[in-house]
Design a protein around this motif. Sequence first.
Motif, PDB file in Angstrom:
ATOM      1  N   ARG A  42      -7.073   5.373   5.330  1.00 51.98           N
ATOM      2  CA  ARG A  42      -6.633   4.371   4.605  1.00 51.98           C
ATOM      3  C   ARG A  42      -7.540   3.154   5.153  1.00 51.98           C
ATOM      4  O   ARG A  42      -7.971   2.120   4.205  1.00 51.98           O
ATOM      5  CB  ARG A  42      -5.181   4.157   4.618  1.00 51.98           C
ATOM      6  CG  ARG A  42      -4.822   3.105   3.715  1.00 51.98           C
ATOM      7  CD  ARG A  42      -3.271   2.712   3.946  1.00 51.98           C
ATOM      8  NE  ARG A  42      -2.727   2.159   5.153  1.00 51.98           N
ATOM      9  CZ  ARG A  42      -3.205   0.798   5.437  1.00 51.98           C
ATOM     10  NH1 ARG A  42      -3.416   0.081   4.500  1.00 51.98           N
ATOM     11  NH2 ARG A  42      -2.779   0.304   6.620  1.00 51.98           N
TER      12      ARG A  42
ATOM     13  N   ARG B 118     -10.240   0.998   3.060  1.00 48.75           N
ATOM     14  CA  ARG B 118      -9.920  -0.576   2.801  1.00 48.75           C
ATOM     15  C   ARG B 118     -10.688  -1.478   3.288  1.00 48.75           C
ATOM     16  O   ARG B 118     -11.009  -2.474   2.826  1.00 48.75           O
ATOM     17  CB  ARG B 118      -8.462  -0.739   3.688  1.00 48.75           C
ATOM     18  CG  ARG B 118      -7.848  -2.100   3.319  1.00 48.75           C
ATOM     19  CD  ARG B 118      -6.742  -2.358   4.319  1.00 48.75           C
ATOM     20  NE  ARG B 118      -6.109  -3.639   3.968  1.00 48.75           N
ATOM     21  CZ  ARG B 118      -5.139  -3.884   3.138  1.00 48.75           C
ATOM     22  NH1 ARG B 118      -4.499  -2.935   2.453  1.00 48.75           N
ATOM     23  NH2 ARG B 118      -4.668  -5.001   3.267  1.00 48.75           N
TER      24      ARG B 118
ATOM     25  N   THR C 177      -0.455   7.176  -4.527  1.00 46.99           N
ATOM     26  CA  THR C 177      -0.758   6.042  -3.639  1.00 46.99           C
ATOM     27  C   THR C 177      -0.470   6.327  -2.142  1.00 46.99           C
ATOM     28  O   THR C 177       0.358   7.013  -2.019  1.00 46.99           O
ATOM     29  CB  THR C 177      -0.180   4.601  -4.188  1.00 46.99           C
ATOM     30  OG1 THR C 177       1.267   4.936  -4.414  1.00 46.99           O
ATOM     31  CG2 THR C 177      -0.693   4.302  -5.504  1.00 46.99           C
ATOM     32  N   TRP C 178      -1.251   5.279  -1.226  1.00 49.99           N
ATOM     33  CA  TRP C 178      -0.948   5.510   0.071  1.00 49.99           C
ATOM     34  C   TRP C 178       0.682   5.340   0.329  1.00 49.99           C
ATOM     35  O   TRP C 178       0.943   6.140   1.362  1.00 49.99           O
ATOM     36  CB  TRP C 178      -1.689   4.451   0.839  1.00 49.99           C
ATOM     37  CG  TRP C 178      -3.153   4.904   1.115  1.00 49.99           C
ATOM     38  CD1 TRP C 178      -4.162   3.951   0.263  1.00 49.99           C
ATOM     39  CD2 TRP C 178      -3.682   5.805   1.332  1.00 49.99           C
ATOM     40  NE1 TRP C 178      -5.517   4.414   0.428  1.00 49.99           N
ATOM     41  CE2 TRP C 178      -5.514   5.530   1.095  1.00 49.99           C
ATOM     42  CE3 TRP C 178      -3.642   7.068   2.321  1.00 49.99           C
ATOM     43  CZ2 TRP C 178      -6.450   6.413   1.409  1.00 49.99           C
ATOM     44  CZ3 TRP C 178      -4.574   7.737   2.587  1.00 49.99           C
ATOM     45  CH2 TRP C 178      -5.961   7.468   2.169  1.00 49.99           C
ATOM     46  N   ASP C 179       1.414   4.503  -0.052  1.00 47.86           N
ATOM     47  CA  ASP C 179       2.661   4.199   0.209  1.00 47.86           C
ATOM     48  C   ASP C 179       3.401   5.499  -0.044  1.00 47.86           C
ATOM     49  O   ASP C 179       4.355   5.685   0.555  1.00 47.86           O
ATOM     50  CB  ASP C 179       2.992   2.870  -0.151  1.00 47.86           C
ATOM     51  CG  ASP C 179       2.984   3.163  -1.888  1.00 47.86           C
ATOM     52  OD1 ASP C 179       1.802   3.230  -2.414  1.00 47.86           O
ATOM     53  OD2 ASP C 179       3.925   2.831  -2.816  1.00 47.86           O
TER      54      ASP C 179
ATOM     55  N   ARG D  91      -9.397   3.518  -2.195  1.00 53.98           N
ATOM     56  CA  ARG D  91      -8.694   2.320  -1.501  1.00 53.98           C
ATOM     57  C   ARG D  91      -7.079   2.336  -1.798  1.00 53.98           C
ATOM     58  O   ARG D  91      -6.463   1.872  -0.972  1.00 53.98           O
ATOM     59  CB  ARG D  91      -9.119   1.043  -1.990  1.00 53.98           C
ATOM     60  CG  ARG D  91     -10.515   0.585  -0.911  1.00 53.98           C
ATOM     61  CD  ARG D  91     -10.843  -0.825  -1.232  1.00 53.98           C
ATOM     62  NE  ARG D  91     -10.832  -1.255  -2.867  1.00 53.98           N
ATOM     63  CZ  ARG D  91     -11.768  -2.070  -3.236  1.00 53.98           C
ATOM     64  NH1 ARG D  91     -12.552  -2.479  -2.434  1.00 53.98           N
ATOM     65  NH2 ARG D  91     -11.901  -2.263  -4.405  1.00 53.98           N
ATOM     66  N   GLU D  92      -6.879   2.878  -2.877  1.00 55.57           N
ATOM     67  CA  GLU D  92      -5.200   2.621  -3.318  1.00 55.57           C
ATOM     68  C   GLU D  92      -4.605   3.960  -2.972  1.00 55.57           C
ATOM     69  O   GLU D  92      -3.372   3.891  -3.040  1.00 55.57           O
ATOM     70  CB  GLU D  92      -5.153   2.375  -4.709  1.00 55.57           C
ATOM     71  CG  GLU D  92      -5.896   1.367  -5.256  1.00 55.57           C
ATOM     72  CD  GLU D  92      -7.542   1.621  -5.577  1.00 55.57           C
ATOM     73  OE1 GLU D  92      -7.869   2.682  -5.721  1.00 55.57           O
ATOM     74  OE2 GLU D  92      -8.122   0.632  -5.765  1.00 55.57           O
ATOM     75  N   GLY D  93      -5.100   5.119  -2.547  1.00 56.84           N
ATOM     76  CA  GLY D  93      -4.440   6.042  -2.217  1.00 56.84           C
ATOM     77  C   GLY D  93      -5.469   7.524  -2.221  1.00 56.84           C
ATOM     78  O   GLY D  93      -6.616   7.370  -2.050  1.00 56.84           O
TER      79      GLY D  93
ATOM     80  N   GLN E 112       2.171  -4.066  -2.925  1.00 51.78           N
ATOM     81  CA  GLN E 112       1.939  -3.101  -2.010  1.00 51.78           C
ATOM     82  C   GLN E 112       0.584  -3.473  -1.194  1.00 51.78           C
ATOM     83  O   GLN E 112      -0.290  -2.883  -1.790  1.00 51.78           O
ATOM     84  CB  GLN E 112       2.150  -1.705  -2.392  1.00 51.78           C
ATOM     85  CG  GLN E 112       3.577  -1.016  -2.243  1.00 51.78           C
ATOM     86  CD  GLN E 112       3.736  -0.686  -0.823  1.00 51.78           C
ATOM     87  OE1 GLN E 112       2.981  -0.668  -0.092  1.00 51.78           O
ATOM     88  NE2 GLN E 112       5.071  -0.238  -0.822  1.00 51.78           N
ATOM     89  N   GLN E 113       0.790  -4.259   0.015  1.00 51.09           N
ATOM     90  CA  GLN E 113      -0.200  -4.516   0.761  1.00 51.09           C
ATOM     91  C   GLN E 113      -1.208  -3.480   1.301  1.00 51.09           C
ATOM     92  O   GLN E 113      -2.334  -3.441   1.085  1.00 51.09           O
ATOM     93  CB  GLN E 113       0.276  -5.186   1.698  1.00 51.09           C
ATOM     94  CG  GLN E 113      -0.615  -6.506   2.004  1.00 51.09           C
ATOM     95  CD  GLN E 113      -0.056  -7.552   3.258  1.00 51.09           C
ATOM     96  OE1 GLN E 113       1.333  -7.557   3.173  1.00 51.09           O
ATOM     97  NE2 GLN E 113      -0.565  -8.165   4.075  1.00 51.09           N
TER      98      GLN E 113
ATOM     99  N   SER F  68      -1.376  -0.162   0.111  1.00 46.33           N
ATOM    100  CA  SER F  68      -1.838   0.589  -0.981  1.00 46.33           C
ATOM    101  C   SER F  68      -2.713  -0.201  -1.956  1.00 46.33           C
ATOM    102  O   SER F  68      -3.150   0.295  -3.025  1.00 46.33           O
ATOM    103  CB  SER F  68      -0.665   1.351  -1.736  1.00 46.33           C
ATOM    104  OG  SER F  68      -0.094   2.214  -0.877  1.00 46.33           O
TER     105      SER F  68
ATOM    106  N   TRP G  20      -1.944  -2.668  -4.389  1.00 51.86           N
ATOM    107  CA  TRP G  20      -1.472  -2.688  -5.743  1.00 51.86           C
ATOM    108  C   TRP G  20      -0.643  -3.813  -6.013  1.00 51.86           C
ATOM    109  O   TRP G  20       0.289  -4.045  -5.046  1.00 51.86           O
ATOM    110  CB  TRP G  20      -1.164  -1.326  -6.296  1.00 51.86           C
ATOM    111  CG  TRP G  20      -0.098  -0.517  -5.926  1.00 51.86           C
ATOM    112  CD1 TRP G  20      -0.380   0.712  -4.973  1.00 51.86           C
ATOM    113  CD2 TRP G  20       1.317  -0.569  -6.018  1.00 51.86           C
ATOM    114  NE1 TRP G  20       0.907   1.099  -4.702  1.00 51.86           N
ATOM    115  CE2 TRP G  20       2.082   0.359  -5.296  1.00 51.86           C
ATOM    116  CE3 TRP G  20       2.315  -1.527  -6.638  1.00 51.86           C
ATOM    117  CZ2 TRP G  20       3.163   0.661  -5.223  1.00 51.86           C
ATOM    118  CZ3 TRP G  20       3.507  -1.517  -6.617  1.00 51.86           C
ATOM    119  CH2 TRP G  20       4.352  -0.406  -5.997  1.00 51.86           C
TER     120      TRP G  20
END
Lengths: 520, 408
Positions: free
Chosen positions: A253, A257, A398-400, A428-430, B103-104, B106, B108
């Motif tokens: 990630r 990023r 997504t990463w989260d 970048r997002e996932g 969501q810092q 990820s 978004w």
Amino acid sequence: MSLLEPVLADPKIVDKLRDVCGPEHVSSKEPDRIAYARDMWPRSLIRQRAGFLDHPPDIIVWPGNPEQVAQLVKIAGRAGLPVIPFGAGSGVCAGTLPVRGGIVVDLKRLSTIVEMNPEDSLLHVEAGIVGENLERELNHQGWTLGHFPSSIYCSTVGGWIAARSAGQCSSRYGKMEDLVRSLTFVDASGVVHTTPFRTPGFSPWSVDPLLVGSEGTLGIVVSATLVIRRLSEQRWFRGFKFPSVTSGLQAMRLILRRGLRPSVIRLYDEFDTVIAKTSPEDDVREPLLGDLGKRISRPLKGLFSRSLRRILMAPRLLNRVAGLLPGGCLLVAVQEGEEEERETSAALITEICRSQGAADLGEGPGRHWWNNRYSVSYKQSALFMSGAFVDTMEVATTWDRLMHLYQAVKKAVSGLAFIMAHFSHAYREGCSIYFTFAGAAANDAAAVTLYDEIWEAAQVAVLEQGGTISHHHGVGFSKQRYLTRQLAEANVLGDAVKQAFDPGNIFNPGKLGQRSAKAD
Amino acid sequence: MERERLILSDSFWLSLASTFGSRRAMRDEAASVFAIEPAPAAAFFPEDPSEVSIVVDTARNEKVPLAVLGACTRIAGGLARRLPEPGYVALGTERMAGVEEVQQDSLWMKVQAGTRLSEAAGIAGRHGCRLAGTVDSDSGTVGGWLSSRSGIRDWILGIDQPPVLSLEAVLPTGNLIHSVTTPRSATGPDLFSLLLGTWGGFGVITRATVKLEPLPEQKLQAEFNFPSTKKAVGLLRDTLSRTFPPSQAMVVIEKADEWRKARVLLSFEGQREVAQAGMAAARRMAKAAGGREAARGRASIRPRKALLQAGVRWSGLMQLLRAVDQEFSGHNWAIIDRPCLTGCRLGLDLPDTDENHRKLEKILDPEGSTASSLTSARELLAGIRKQLDPAGLISPHAWPLPWPGGRL
């Protein structure tokens, strides 16, 4: 295995097609029908092992130019016969299987590089060209498409477009939808269209995003204008060992990023790490599935085959044992580009990985992976011959939510099949998760039932976690009911698109949640 | 006004007025709310997607044309260049506003469509991020920004992805649809692409998960003077194929220099090492190409807004510049920006008139092949619209879909 004779409303249809494409380029013979009744969907491979061939086409046609494609679409439309575009048959989702017979249109004779335009970094190429042939030709001229799916030896540009595929270097070059600037396709009335050339950042709307990923349900793509890049002569390879999946994902990630653009960045979970093997010296060693194939071919293959199947029939135990393996997850990184930027990237990637507790394994694992990057797809037949089966599922989020999705799918499948995963195609997002599961049952009928249970459990888990059911394999016949669930009310939009492009439902009916035939 | 009342039936007004109440349903006051001519015959301000569905369903049933109005800047693009015909009803998005989640990690932000871009950007900034797309108008709304697809920035990496991970929208059929929040997928055609860049023609965007990017650690900028436009353009192209391309790049050519000399502005930003590596490579390439870097503090290129614009491939750029020189007069500068691997945008300080566009189109597309493929693509999209909105009531002013570089 024998097939029923084709049931054709118009018995002269074969003659009509021969008039258009030439007699040697049309066939309704049984061997050809058998050959085109399959792709690499593991479920149909299990069925074939049991002696069933579920999806034979009636006729196979090999058109030689777009005009012939247009003509044959007109003939098919008048006869009400389904038309199924076909590339090289490497799909794993039954995207090209004719659900109700019809005409399979094999596009491999459309394999010309129409125009190379280095000044604009553009390539106009016909859809039937096999990926490796195209890449080799581009490399000779110092260029690359940057699209390297593991099926590159047996997949075509048209197939990549149809499935919205991703290559192994997608973090640098993007997915297929990023490479397309214009498409030429034949519509349901047999008219050839070329979509407006897209100037990125300036063209607000396009029909290309509808055709890319349409899996032959909206038209037949006959050629494409694609972005190409200068070939990178030098590469930096690296392997890192992380204490856990979580720390490895954190590093991935952060790398994305920070604006780095590695060509390859992929993390294997603990068991996939064991299978991927990290020995830098041992380039000839192959993934476990390949090793198994070799062993099976030895004299004791019957015994080994039975043992393997018996082991896979106790997946819960096997997954538990795998969970006890000494920790450690391999991350493979490859960086292309100019020397200075490559060095800057290498230093930053190394720094980030170390900051997350990784051990630097040197260049061996990266180089090893690169040299064997296309191997695994061609080494699964031995496992099938042992009576077991193996399949892969590529999802994304997504990463989260990534760890939640990973754990949920593993939990859902662990009682049914042996399961492992790696994380690749990072953004970048996932990121995408590529699950591999292997299973076995007492007989083929039970194996099909088990196979269906695994997919149901896995895809429902993906839907519940809010992930996408496919990242780059597509939907085909195998995932369409999950697509219907994922789209929910947006199926209305899908139906409207299909109706506008193909009101007679002749293109690849029964796919992407559409009706199976005109009469339905 | 008389014509508006004729179209707007009492049953339409009454059914919605009772749902929305006097503060969120307006008739005569509607004209004062939106700075737009012609003013809407009525306006409704839903607070959530289900209320949007009610307005859309009612408009469809009563056969009343509906326009979605955000901030009415027409810069972010909500209405493109066109305005609705008199007698339409407005669906104002201003009450569907607010950032719902950030969501810092990820990168978004989940945001409602009526949120002002300035508010979204401000909240992103407080999380150490910014919107991952170009924003031309802070006062525009997220919905207008997306429906015009004006915020693409990744083109510079050769990737043409919108600055959004997922969308929620109400179709002309009244169906509430939403996509999965994912960086990428391969789940059939990208159906939700129909909502981007089509100015509301396929439905009303109600919510989006937009991409963010970290605020850059460092920004570096340099200006180079070149004796020829060709060499300046060459530098621009070469920087784009590098691992760390510029975040902003433009070439300015001026009449005062007899259209010969050219100035190149390059910006690199991001992580310190990345920005520095990009700039170092650019400086080397500029020097090798005969460019001279302007002394620090002496840079002269300022942002400027070209009125007449066209997308062009690299291979046609120099020819286009020559043709522009011959065909047009009265302009003092030309700007080449938004470069990507395949081409760029040419902007001129000439009025954005039909006549100028026609002239430009004739130069760019003498055979009419682009016009022909545009017609064919428009017909396909119109066919989809017909399935969803047979009477053509939702955002009718969006059709036929505009294409930059021409009024078309």
